[in-house]
Design a protein around this motif. Sequence first.
Motif, mmCIF file in Angstrom:
data_model
loop_
_atom_site.group_PDB
_atom_site.id
_atom_site.type_symbol
_atom_site.label_atom_id
_atom_site.label_comp_id
_atom_site.label_asym_id
_atom_site.label_seq_id
_atom_site.Cartn_x
_atom_site.Cartn_y
_atom_site.Cartn_z
ATOM 1 N N VAL A 60 0.842 -1.204 0.000
ATOM 2 C CA VAL A 60 0.000 0.000 0.000
ATOM 3 C C VAL A 60 0.875 1.251 0.000
ATOM 4 O O VAL A 60 0.622 2.198 -0.751
ATOM 5 N N ALA A 61 1.929 1.263 0.816
ATOM 6 C CA ALA A 61 2.811 2.433 0.872
ATOM 7 C C ALA A 61 3.562 2.633 -0.442
ATOM 8 O O ALA A 61 3.627 3.752 -0.968
ATOM 9 N N GLY A 62 4.119 1.549 -0.977
ATOM 10 C CA GLY A 62 4.857 1.651 -2.237
ATOM 11 C C GLY A 62 3.970 2.030 -3.405
ATOM 12 O O GLY A 62 4.307 2.916 -4.199
ATOM 13 N N LEU A 63 2.803 1.362 -3.507
ATOM 14 C CA LEU A 63 1.857 1.704 -4.580
ATOM 15 C C LEU A 63 1.332 3.124 -4.418
ATOM 16 O O LEU A 63 1.141 3.834 -5.414
ATOM 17 N N GLY A 64 1.091 3.516 -3.178
ATOM 18 C CA GLY A 64 0.613 4.879 -2.926
ATOM 19 C C GLY A 64 1.609 5.912 -3.401
ATOM 20 O O GLY A 64 1.241 6.907 -4.036
ATOM 21 N N ASP A 65 2.880 5.689 -3.117
ATOM 22 C CA ASP A 65 3.908 6.621 -3.572
ATOM 23 C C ASP A 65 3.997 6.641 -5.091
ATOM 24 O O ASP A 65 4.012 7.705 -5.714
ATOM 25 N N PHE A 66 4.027 5.448 -5.692
ATOM 26 C CA PHE A 66 4.150 5.356 -7.149
ATOM 27 C C PHE A 66 2.939 5.976 -7.848
ATOM 28 O O PHE A 66 3.090 6.814 -8.741
ATOM 29 N N MET A 67 1.741 5.567 -7.422
ATOM 30 C CA MET A 67 0.528 6.082 -8.067
ATOM 31 C C MET A 67 0.373 7.583 -7.845
ATOM 32 O O MET A 67 -0.029 8.317 -8.756
#
Length: 176
Positions: A60-67
């Motif tokens: 969630v944290a990684g996808l949140g940053d990327f998105m």
Amino acid sequence: MSKQSKLQPRNLAILALLLAMEIILSRFFSIQLPIIRVTFAFIPISATGILFGPVPAALVAGLGDFMGAILFPVGAYFPGYTVTAFLTGLVYGLFLHRRVVTVWRVACAVGIIAVVLNLFVNTIWIQMTTGKAYLALLPTRIVKSVMMAPFQIVVIRLLAGRLQGLEKYLFPRAAG
């Protein structure tokens, strides 16, 4: 709690909502100063770590940053920040999932994230992307870490108390 119970549609929906909250809080409800950004994105990431564990929190944290970087760019995308975000979720999950969430445990998680990831690793990323001297960046970032850590500890500890009852609803024990 089996892996299958975590992959129920309602849990995937909750993870998606936490992901959306992370993007909104980090991109729209943050305070951008010349060198640092104060954000409340730690709230959905720590909640994901408490409820779902290290891997979902890291995703969630990684996808949140990327998105967030792709959908609402502030500058050029740099993958180093996504790595730091991923590791932040991992730390929250490792320290807070399936554990009694004490102030000490929260302080350890916040301390590792503040010192190792935000202060040292993210300062390296800032130096790489801006060309500013590493040691020149540290004083401002130290002040931010010292100011934000107590606030984060209190908020996460209060949040954990509220999430304990919710966990029984999200992950009911299988009958029979």
